[in-house]
Write an enzyme that holds these catalytic residues in place. Structure first.
Site, PDB file in Angstrom:
ATOM      1  CD  GLU A  35      -2.497   1.777   0.229  1.00  0.00           C
ATOM      2  OE1 GLU A  35      -3.290   1.036  -0.338  1.00  0.00           O
ATOM      3  OE2 GLU A  35      -2.262   2.951  -0.174  1.00  0.00           O
ATOM      4  CG  LEU A  39      -3.047  -0.650   5.719  1.00  0.00           C
ATOM      5  CD1 LEU A  39      -2.881  -1.425   7.029  1.00  0.00           C
ATOM      6  CD2 LEU A  39      -3.045  -1.609   4.527  1.00  0.00           C
ATOM      7  N   GLY A  40      -6.900   0.879   3.854  1.00  0.00           N
ATOM      8  CA  GLY A  40      -8.298   1.303   3.795  1.00  0.00           C
ATOM      9  C   GLY A  40      -8.622   2.040   2.505  1.00  0.00           C
ATOM     10  CB  THR A  42     -10.687   5.729  -2.294  1.00  0.00           C
ATOM     11  OG1 THR A  42      -9.594   5.704  -3.217  1.00  0.00           O
ATOM     12  CG2 THR A  42     -11.559   6.933  -2.557  1.00  0.00           C
ATOM     13  CE  LYS A  52     -21.754   8.182   2.343  1.00  0.00           C
ATOM     14  NZ  LYS A  52     -20.907   8.122   1.160  1.00  0.00           N
ATOM     15  N   GLY A 186     -23.791  14.353  -9.224  1.00  0.00           N
ATOM     16  CA  GLY A 186     -23.919  12.899  -9.044  1.00  0.00           C
ATOM     17  C   GLY A 186     -23.781  12.556  -7.572  1.00  0.00           C
ATOM     18  CE1 TYR A 187     -23.997   6.350  -5.293  1.00  0.00           C
ATOM     19  CE2 TYR A 187     -23.282   6.380  -7.576  1.00  0.00           C
ATOM     20  CZ  TYR A 187     -23.900   5.730  -6.512  1.00  0.00           C
ATOM     21  OH  TYR A 187     -24.397   4.475  -6.700  1.00  0.00           O
ATOM     22  CG  ASP A 313     -13.362   2.101  -7.440  1.00  0.00           C
ATOM     23  OD1 ASP A 313     -14.278   1.301  -7.179  1.00  0.00           O
ATOM     24  OD2 ASP A 313     -13.288   3.241  -6.931  1.00  0.00           O
ATOM     25  CG  HIS A 445     -46.144  -1.767  14.178  1.00  0.00           C
ATOM     26  ND1 HIS A 445     -46.401  -0.936  13.104  1.00  0.00           N
ATOM     27  CD2 HIS A 445     -46.739  -1.191  15.262  1.00  0.00           C
ATOM     28  CE1 HIS A 445     -47.130   0.097  13.526  1.00  0.00           C
ATOM     29  NE2 HIS A 445     -47.342  -0.039  14.837  1.00  0.00           N
TER      30      HIS A 445
HETATM   31  P1  FAD Z   1      -9.291   2.146  -3.449  1.00  0.00           P
HETATM   32  O1  FAD Z   1     -10.120   2.245  -2.233  1.00  0.00           O
HETATM   33  O2  FAD Z   1      -9.141   3.373  -4.278  1.00  0.00           O
HETATM   34  O3  FAD Z   1      -7.863   1.639  -2.984  1.00  0.00           O
HETATM   35  C1  FAD Z   1      -6.789   1.554  -3.863  1.00  0.00           C
HETATM   36  C2  FAD Z   1      -5.522   1.622  -3.044  1.00  0.00           C
HETATM   37  O4  FAD Z   1      -4.433   1.289  -3.872  1.00  0.00           O
HETATM   38  C3  FAD Z   1      -5.220   3.007  -2.484  1.00  0.00           C
HETATM   39  O5  FAD Z   1      -5.055   2.923  -1.080  1.00  0.00           O
HETATM   40  C4  FAD Z   1      -3.932   3.428  -3.174  1.00  0.00           C
HETATM   41  O6  FAD Z   1      -3.081   4.177  -2.327  1.00  0.00           O
HETATM   42  C5  FAD Z   1      -3.333   2.073  -3.508  1.00  0.00           C
HETATM   43  N1  FAD Z   1      -2.430   2.101  -4.646  1.00  0.00           N
HETATM   44  C6  FAD Z   1      -2.707   2.501  -5.907  1.00  0.00           C
HETATM   45  N2  FAD Z   1      -1.629   2.348  -6.688  1.00  0.00           N
HETATM   46  C7  FAD Z   1      -0.653   1.853  -5.896  1.00  0.00           C
HETATM   47  C8  FAD Z   1       0.696   1.475  -6.129  1.00  0.00           C
HETATM   48  N3  FAD Z   1       1.262   1.584  -7.335  1.00  0.00           N
HETATM   49  N4  FAD Z   1       1.405   1.013  -5.088  1.00  0.00           N
HETATM   50  C9  FAD Z   1       0.867   0.894  -3.855  1.00  0.00           C
HETATM   51  N5  FAD Z   1      -0.408   1.217  -3.589  1.00  0.00           N
HETATM   52  C10 FAD Z   1      -1.154   1.685  -4.601  1.00  0.00           C
HETATM   53  N6  FAD Z   1     -18.475   3.575  -2.305  1.00  0.00           N
HETATM   54  C11 FAD Z   1     -19.475   2.981  -1.639  1.00  0.00           C
HETATM   55  O7  FAD Z   1     -19.721   1.785  -1.847  1.00  0.00           O
HETATM   56  N7  FAD Z   1     -20.226   3.658  -0.723  1.00  0.00           N
HETATM   57  C12 FAD Z   1     -19.995   4.977  -0.450  1.00  0.00           C
HETATM   58  O8  FAD Z   1     -20.692   5.566   0.381  1.00  0.00           O
HETATM   59  C13 FAD Z   1     -18.940   5.630  -1.141  1.00  0.00           C
HETATM   60  N8  FAD Z   1     -18.672   6.915  -0.886  1.00  0.00           N
HETATM   61  C14 FAD Z   1     -17.609   7.517  -1.533  1.00  0.00           C
HETATM   62  C15 FAD Z   1     -17.356   8.849  -1.270  1.00  0.00           C
HETATM   63  C16 FAD Z   1     -16.309   9.494  -1.910  1.00  0.00           C
HETATM   64  C17 FAD Z   1     -16.022  10.941  -1.596  1.00  0.00           C
HETATM   65  C18 FAD Z   1     -15.500   8.768  -2.830  1.00  0.00           C
HETATM   66  C19 FAD Z   1     -14.347   9.446  -3.519  1.00  0.00           C
HETATM   67  C20 FAD Z   1     -15.758   7.442  -3.110  1.00  0.00           C
HETATM   68  C21 FAD Z   1     -16.834   6.798  -2.468  1.00  0.00           C
HETATM   69  N9  FAD Z   1     -17.138   5.469  -2.724  1.00  0.00           N
HETATM   70  C22 FAD Z   1     -18.190   4.878  -2.072  1.00  0.00           C
HETATM   71  C23 FAD Z   1     -16.366   4.663  -3.691  1.00  0.00           C
HETATM   72  C24 FAD Z   1     -15.362   3.780  -2.938  1.00  0.00           C
HETATM   73  O9  FAD Z   1     -14.502   4.594  -2.176  1.00  0.00           O
HETATM   74  C25 FAD Z   1     -14.575   2.948  -3.928  1.00  0.00           C
HETATM   75  O10 FAD Z   1     -15.472   2.213  -4.737  1.00  0.00           O
HETATM   76  C26 FAD Z   1     -13.662   1.973  -3.221  1.00  0.00           C
HETATM   77  O11 FAD Z   1     -12.765   2.634  -2.375  1.00  0.00           O
HETATM   78  C27 FAD Z   1     -12.889   1.129  -4.242  1.00  0.00           C
HETATM   79  O12 FAD Z   1     -12.037   0.241  -3.584  1.00  0.00           O
HETATM   80  P2  FAD Z   1     -10.699  -0.284  -4.287  1.00  0.00           P
HETATM   81  O13 FAD Z   1     -10.082  -1.206  -3.292  1.00  0.00           O
HETATM   82  O14 FAD Z   1     -10.986  -0.743  -5.633  1.00  0.00           O
HETATM   83  O15 FAD Z   1      -9.782   1.018  -4.450  1.00  0.00           O
HETATM   84  P1  NAD Z   2     -20.973  10.502 -10.716  1.00  0.00           P
HETATM   85  O1  NAD Z   2     -20.777   9.743 -11.953  1.00  0.00           O
HETATM   86  O2  NAD Z   2     -21.863   9.962  -9.662  1.00  0.00           O
HETATM   87  O3  NAD Z   2     -21.568  11.952 -11.076  1.00  0.00           O
HETATM   88  C1  NAD Z   2     -20.914  12.805 -11.951  1.00  0.00           C
HETATM   89  C2  NAD Z   2     -21.908  13.859 -12.394  1.00  0.00           C
HETATM   90  O4  NAD Z   2     -21.200  14.879 -13.072  1.00  0.00           O
HETATM   91  C3  NAD Z   2     -22.958  13.322 -13.348  1.00  0.00           C
HETATM   92  O5  NAD Z   2     -24.226  13.738 -12.915  1.00  0.00           O
HETATM   93  C4  NAD Z   2     -22.579  13.961 -14.698  1.00  0.00           C
HETATM   94  O6  NAD Z   2     -23.697  14.205 -15.513  1.00  0.00           O
HETATM   95  C5  NAD Z   2     -21.920  15.248 -14.229  1.00  0.00           C
HETATM   96  N1  NAD Z   2     -20.947  15.821 -15.155  1.00  0.00           N
HETATM   97  C6  NAD Z   2     -20.004  15.167 -15.892  1.00  0.00           C
HETATM   98  N2  NAD Z   2     -19.244  16.046 -16.567  1.00  0.00           N
HETATM   99  C7  NAD Z   2     -19.700  17.285 -16.236  1.00  0.00           C
HETATM  100  C8  NAD Z   2     -19.313  18.604 -16.589  1.00  0.00           C
HETATM  101  N3  NAD Z   2     -18.293  18.830 -17.419  1.00  0.00           N
HETATM  102  N4  NAD Z   2     -19.997  19.650 -16.060  1.00  0.00           N
HETATM  103  C9  NAD Z   2     -21.039  19.427 -15.209  1.00  0.00           C
HETATM  104  N5  NAD Z   2     -21.442  18.193 -14.837  1.00  0.00           N
HETATM  105  C10 NAD Z   2     -20.776  17.142 -15.341  1.00  0.00           C
HETATM  106  O7  NAD Z   2     -19.507  10.819 -10.166  1.00  0.00           O
HETATM  107  P2  NAD Z   2     -18.996  11.351  -8.761  1.00  0.00           P
HETATM  108  O8  NAD Z   2     -20.096  12.053  -8.033  1.00  0.00           O
HETATM  109  O9  NAD Z   2     -17.735  12.070  -9.044  1.00  0.00           O
HETATM  110  O10 NAD Z   2     -18.666  10.018  -7.994  1.00  0.00           O
HETATM  111  C11 NAD Z   2     -17.674   9.131  -8.528  1.00  0.00           C
HETATM  112  C12 NAD Z   2     -17.954   7.714  -8.133  1.00  0.00           C
HETATM  113  O11 NAD Z   2     -17.667   7.533  -6.756  1.00  0.00           O
HETATM  114  C13 NAD Z   2     -19.414   7.293  -8.272  1.00  0.00           C
HETATM  115  O12 NAD Z   2     -19.710   6.909  -9.572  1.00  0.00           O
HETATM  116  C14 NAD Z   2     -19.478   6.145  -7.330  1.00  0.00           C
HETATM  117  O13 NAD Z   2     -18.972   5.012  -7.988  1.00  0.00           O
HETATM  118  C15 NAD Z   2     -18.526   6.543  -6.221  1.00  0.00           C
HETATM  119  N6  NAD Z   2     -19.269   7.115  -5.071  1.00  0.00           N
HETATM  120  C16 NAD Z   2     -20.225   6.363  -4.458  1.00  0.00           C
HETATM  121  C17 NAD Z   2     -20.929   6.871  -3.383  1.00  0.00           C
HETATM  122  C18 NAD Z   2     -21.970   6.017  -2.715  1.00  0.00           C
HETATM  123  O14 NAD Z   2     -21.994   4.822  -2.976  1.00  0.00           O
HETATM  124  N7  NAD Z   2     -22.825   6.580  -1.864  1.00  0.00           N
HETATM  125  C19 NAD Z   2     -20.679   8.155  -2.926  1.00  0.00           C
HETATM  126  C20 NAD Z   2     -19.706   8.902  -3.573  1.00  0.00           C
HETATM  127  C21 NAD Z   2     -19.002   8.368  -4.637  1.00  0.00           C
END
Ligand code: FAD
Ligand code: NAD
Length: 466
Positions: A35, A39-40, A42, A52, A186-187, A313, A445
């Site tokens: 890593e 750890l953990g 994104t 959250k 979006g999200y 991802d 309920h």
């Molecule tokens: P990541 O969590 O991105 O982990 C990848 C890891 O790999 C990182 O720690 C990075 O440092 C490491 N890494 C990368 N390249 C290298 C390298 N070359 N060497 C060593 N380490 C490396 N998803 C949900 O399901 N529910 C939510 O509520 C939600 N909310 C979100 C809110 C935000 C603001 C964001 C940005 C995302 C949210 N997501 C949510 C999406 C979620 O965070 C990702 O889907 C998830 O973290 C993906 O897990 P992953 O293990 O694929 O990658």
């Molecule tokens: P998103 O795909 O949810 O939303 C992006 C939004 O940006 C869309 O509505 C799109 O139409 C708009 N858009 C794109 N280009 C644009 C532009 N040039 N100008 C204006 N609007 C534009 O993406 P996000 O909100 O960045 O989230 C990224 C990913 O992270 C999500 O797809 C999801 O996989 C993950 N995520 C999940 C959660 C959750 O599960 N609760 C929360 C946050 C993030």
């Protein structure tokens, strides 16, 4: 260079990578987890968990503000409302710290060797890791599991930096932005837009589509839009951000009708999507087959190269933590010699807006597009005792089932706290429940879950409370 040998090397310690490593440890597979940051990944550090926590805190603060303004229908009154952002951020980081510390402990318990450092892929069996001290250590593995996640998409006209934030900086603000313009509804744009609005910022959302949450069904999004309007969030739909003004204090926006206008900004959050993290660590050298900008995998998370696996991802949509974790289980079972497939009937999606939105499985529109004759019925929270007792009667639960045998294919809900219904929705779909199973199950309920049972009964033409 002397190489350290391991059966499995997991690159990336997010929800995909750390779950894979823990499970591999449980299965007796010798595992190294590399890593580069924390750890953990994104999710735990700058995604799901801190967002959250911020959303929860913002909701608490909004309730106090309402009490202060005499707007609480519960009769609760407060003399003043203030939020100490430093304390709030400290609490949020404690939550993150507890979880990431817990992940470290679980990895140790599972016998996984955790290596802090940036991995560079040399070939499908060799990874060089540069540690924090700059020293490079070579690892050789029988299986390489790629779990390197995703990164925020930047807009060429609005590069990240100074006033232009990605979600990572927007989660960590220690001063309230006066005017926060969110590009992308979006999200992330909506979750963080709601949170900062409730904490006191003026928020405007600039969204390219003609509605926010364009990937979600209209009926589900309507109560969310009503709530944004109630909170005074300005919506600029069908609009694109064109860049900052010369003085950096305004965002130039162009509407679909080609009008250009300027929104005053203190900060801009760009949340226009995320893309798989594929560059800068030697991945290109493997020449894996891609699916768009994601690494292509089969239903066992195998890439096009033997014994190279990918999860999370990096493998594209839906980019959700629970999908990454579920893929991790499948990939590791296959690496350990078992036969498993990643073939979920549904991957739940939840948007933690106010109210929350949940979608699991097929919507009526999905069924129509797939040519599946379906039954669909909704039950409104306005007729649910628990929702009313929480002062949260907006929204509904909707069920979608096959017309011929009543097998449930999908659930959607919008309302306060509906995220917790997702577990039951998923279980029912995966177990092949029929409307009669759900309708015939006693739901406690008073709970929001009664709306689930009532939706199923309504689809059968025999709801009680509506
Ligand atoms: P990541 O969590 O991105 O982990 C990848 C890891 O790999 C990182 O720690 C990075 O440092 C490491 N890494 C990368 N390249 C290298 C390298 N070359 N060497 C060593 N380490 C490396 N998803 C949900 O399901 N529910 C939510 O509520 C939600 N909310 C979100 C809110 C935000 C603001 C964001 C940005 C995302 C949210 N997501 C949510 C999406 C979620 O965070 C990702 O889907 C998830 O973290 C993906 O897990 P992953 O293990 O694929 O990658
Ligand atoms: P998103 O795909 O949810 O939303 C992006 C939004 O940006 C869309 O509505 C799109 O139409 C708009 N858009 C794109 N280009 C644009 C532009 N040039 N100008 C204006 N609007 C534009 O993406 P996000 O909100 O960045 O989230 C990224 C990913 O992270 C999500 O797809 C999801 O996989 C993950 N995520 C999940 C959660 C959750 O599960 N609760 C929360 C946050 C993030």
């Amino acid at each position: 260079m002397n190489a350290i040998q391991t059966q499995l090397l997991v690159l990336g310690g997010g929800p995909g990578g750390y779950v894979a490593a823990i499970r591999a440890g449980h299965m007796g597979v010798g595992t190294v987890l590399v890593e580069g940051q924390a750890l953990g990944g994104t999710c735990l550090n700058v995604g799901c968990i801190p967002s959250k926590a911020l959303i929860h805190a913002a909701g608490e603060y909004e309730a106090v503000q309402r009490a202060m303004l005499g707007a609480s229908v519960l009769g609760i009154r407060a003399r003043e409302a203030s939020v100490d952002l430093a304390v709030l951020q400290g609490w949020k980081q404690q939550v993150v710290g507890k979880l990431t510390g817990g992940v470290g402990a679980l990895l140790r318990k599972a016998g996984v060797r955790v290596v802090q450092g940036r991995g560079h892929i040399v070939d499908g069996k060799t990874v060089d890791v540069t540690g924090p001290d700059g020293e490079v250590q070579r690892f050789q593995c029988e299986h390489l599991l790629l779990a390197t996640g995703s990164e925020a998409v930047a807009l060429p006209t609005l590069p990240f930096g100074e006033r232009v934030l990605s979600s990572t900086e927007a989660l960590a603000l220690d001063a309230l932005p006066r005017q926060l313009v969110v590009v992308g509804g979006g999200y992330i744009g909506l979750e963080l837009g709601f949170a900062w609005r409730k904490l006191g910022a003026e928020v405007a959302i600039v969204e390219a589509s003609d509605r926010v949450l364009p990937a979600w069904d209209d009926d589900l999004v309507r109560p969310v839009v009503a709530s944004l309007q109630r909170l005074g969030v300005a919506l600029h739909l069908g609009c694109h951000a064109e860049g900052l003004t010369h003085d950096g204090l305004g965002l130039r926006v162009r509407s679909r009708q080609a009008d250009e206008f300027v929104l005053p900004i203190d900060r801009v959050l760009v949340a226009v999507g995320r893309r798989p993290h594929t560059a800068g660590y030697g991945l290109e050298g493997l020449q894996l087959t891609m699916a768009g900008n994601a690494v292509k995998v089969d239903d066992q998370c195998r890439t096009s190269m033997r014994n190279v696996w990918a999860i999370g991802d990096l493998t594209g949509e839906p980019m959700l933590a629970h999908r990454a974790m579920a893929q991790a289980e499948v990939a590791v079972a296959c690496i350990a010699g078992h036969t498993r497939r990643f073939a979920p009937l549904a991957v739940p999606a939840i948007c933690f807006t106010d109210p929350e939105v949940v979608a699991v499985g097929l919507t009526p529109a999905d069924c129509a597009a797939a040519g599946i004759p379906c039954l669909s019925a909704s039950f409104p929270f306005a007729a649910n005792g628990r929702a009313l007792s929480m002062d949260g009667a907006q929204g509904f639960v909707r069920v979608v089932a096959r017309q011929d045998n009543h097998q449930v294919l999908g659930w959607q809900a919008v309302g306060p706290g509906v995220s917790e219904l997702a577990a039951g929705f998923g279980l029912g779909i995966e177990m092949g429940a029929r409307l009669e199973d759900v309708g015939g199950t006693i739901h406690a309920h008073p709970t929001l879950g009664e709306a689930v049972q009532e939706a199923a009964l309504r689809a059968l033409g025999r709801a009680v409370h509506v």
